[in-house]
Design a protein around this motif. Structure first.
Motif, PDB file in Angstrom:
ATOM      1  N   PHE A  66       0.831  -1.189   0.000  1.00  0.00           N
ATOM      2  CA  PHE A  66       0.000   0.000   0.000  1.00  0.00           C
ATOM      3  C   PHE A  66       0.876   1.253   0.000  1.00  0.00           C
ATOM      4  O   PHE A  66       0.592   2.226  -0.678  1.00  0.00           O
ATOM      5  N   LEU A  73      -5.279   3.542   2.592  1.00  0.00           N
ATOM      6  CA  LEU A  73      -5.831   2.298   3.122  1.00  0.00           C
ATOM      7  C   LEU A  73      -7.346   2.368   3.345  1.00  0.00           C
ATOM      8  O   LEU A  73      -8.062   1.389   3.165  1.00  0.00           O
ATOM      9  N   ARG A  74      -7.839   3.551   3.695  1.00  0.00           N
ATOM     10  CA  ARG A  74      -9.268   3.671   3.997  1.00  0.00           C
ATOM     11  C   ARG A  74     -10.131   3.356   2.787  1.00  0.00           C
ATOM     12  O   ARG A  74     -11.267   2.914   2.926  1.00  0.00           O
ATOM     13  N   PHE A  75      -9.602   3.650   1.594  1.00  0.00           N
ATOM     14  CA  PHE A  75     -10.447   3.593   0.398  1.00  0.00           C
ATOM     15  C   PHE A  75     -10.018   2.518  -0.600  1.00  0.00           C
ATOM     16  O   PHE A  75     -10.425   2.534  -1.756  1.00  0.00           O
ATOM     17  N   VAL A  76      -9.171   1.607  -0.139  1.00  0.00           N
ATOM     18  CA  VAL A  76      -8.724   0.538  -1.030  1.00  0.00           C
ATOM     19  C   VAL A  76      -9.672  -0.658  -0.909  1.00  0.00           C
ATOM     20  O   VAL A  76      -9.952  -1.120   0.191  1.00  0.00           O
ATOM     21  N   LEU A  77     -10.178  -1.109  -2.032  1.00  0.00           N
ATOM     22  CA  LEU A  77     -11.032  -2.292  -2.061  1.00  0.00           C
ATOM     23  C   LEU A  77     -10.418  -3.323  -2.996  1.00  0.00           C
ATOM     24  O   LEU A  77      -9.694  -2.973  -3.928  1.00  0.00           O
ATOM     25  N   THR A 142     -10.929   3.965  -4.346  1.00  0.00           N
ATOM     26  CA  THR A 142     -12.066   4.812  -4.699  1.00  0.00           C
ATOM     27  C   THR A 142     -11.803   6.228  -4.194  1.00  0.00           C
ATOM     28  O   THR A 142     -10.918   6.460  -3.377  1.00  0.00           O
ATOM     29  N   GLY A 144     -13.788   7.834  -2.364  1.00  0.00           N
ATOM     30  CA  GLY A 144     -14.358   7.929  -1.023  1.00  0.00           C
ATOM     31  C   GLY A 144     -15.074   6.639  -0.725  1.00  0.00           C
ATOM     32  O   GLY A 144     -14.955   5.672  -1.468  1.00  0.00           O
ATOM     33  N   VAL A 145     -15.845   6.626   0.353  1.00  0.00           N
ATOM     34  CA  VAL A 145     -16.545   5.411   0.742  1.00  0.00           C
ATOM     35  C   VAL A 145     -17.566   5.041  -0.335  1.00  0.00           C
ATOM     36  O   VAL A 145     -18.316   5.888  -0.806  1.00  0.00           O
TER      37      VAL A 145
END
Lengths: 148, 140
Positions: A66, A73-77, A142, A144-145
């Motif tokens: 990452f 990290l918050r927005f990685v899918l 992305t 955002g969420v």
């Protein structure tokens, strides 16, 4: 916590057993060496997605990857995953993950705004240098969420 | 157990419920076994307050692994030539998932009988969480 990555990716009977439990797979060939041998196999067989359980055993662990790709990290899918199998993998083998190219692109997503896409290619070789499996992993970042 | 080319037809389907009321415990179990400790899958405070999701959610690879269980029950162990998916929705705790395989073609290649299979995994509301494809070796 430590994230030590020794070389080699040993396919171990106990780990295959734990992995099969975690996906709810009761197939005796994943858990029971005697059953596997009675079926003419060298040892328990790894379920199809098993090597992902040791993806972080390779040369790069997830936090480093990452960081290297400058991902948030918050927005990685996880967008997708593909396996090409040359043959099944059995406990007792030692695989090596051979990292291939990383292909970056962007796409306008319906749900997550503008997305960055990273396709990572990895070949898995066994102790004799035989490629047993090829894997493509797609990560998305992305804007955002993602809303349902 | 393996599929026989002479016993199947294009359009045949096979489906299994692969998890019922998915527990947070199973998601944590998968994190531990896989070594994927991304906090979005285990840390509720991080996931809701810092990342802004409604709750933690399952690893895509957990859903793919459970879908793979349906696939190997259908085609047999050691029969897959390929298995690929896209994760089309997140899977949250409490989900009940059903995985379905549909035979899309039956062919011969390099002396082997192969089936191409379309895969769809849906939750209890009918929302698709995995869309994929596989090919598998058949007995003659």
């Amino acid at each position: 916590m430590a994230f030590i990555n020794p070389p080699g990716l040993p396919i171990e009977r106990g780990k295959v057993h734990e992995f099969a439990n975690s996906i709810g797979a009761e197939e005796p060939l994943y858990h029971d060496e005697e059953a596997a041998k009675a079926a003419g196999l060298p040892s328990v067989v790894a379920p199809p997605t098993y090597t992902s359980a040791q993806a972080f055993f390779g040369e790069k662990n997830a936090p480093n990857m990452f960081k290297d790709l400058d991902l948030d990290l918050r927005f990685v899918l996880h967008g997708g995953q593909e396996f090409i199998y040359e043959r099944p993998v059995f406990a007792g083998e030692v695989l090596t993950a051979v990292p291939g190219e990383v292909v970056a692109s962007t796409k306008e997503g319906k749900r997550g705004g503008s997305m960055k896409i990273f396709d990572t290619f990895t070949d898995y070789k066994n102790q004799d240098g035989e490629v047993v499996m090829r894997v493509k992993n797609t990560l998305l970042q992305t804007a955002g969420v993602v809303k349902e | 157990m393996a599929l026989k080319a002479s016993n199947i037809n294009v359009g045949d389907t096979y489906a299994e419920e692969i998890c019922r009321n998915l527990s947070r415990t199973q998601i944590v179990q998968y994190a531990g076994v896989s070594g994927d400790y991304n906090p979005l899958h285990s840390d509720e405070i991080y996931t809701t307050e810092i990342a802004g999701y409604p709750s933690i959610f399952a690893h895509g690879m957990l859903s793919m692994g459970m879908t793979g269980k349906m696939l190997t029950n259908f085609v047999g162990d050691g029969r897959l030539k390929s298995y690929g998916v896209r994760f089309t929705s997140q899977v949250f705790p409490g989900a009940t998932l059903t995985a379905t395989a549909t035979i899309t073609s039956i062919r011969q290649e390099a002396g082997e009988h192969l089936a191409d299979i379309e895969i769809s995994t849906t939750d209890e509301t009918g929302n698709e969480v995995i869309k994929g494809q596989a090919s598998a070796i058949l007995d003659a």
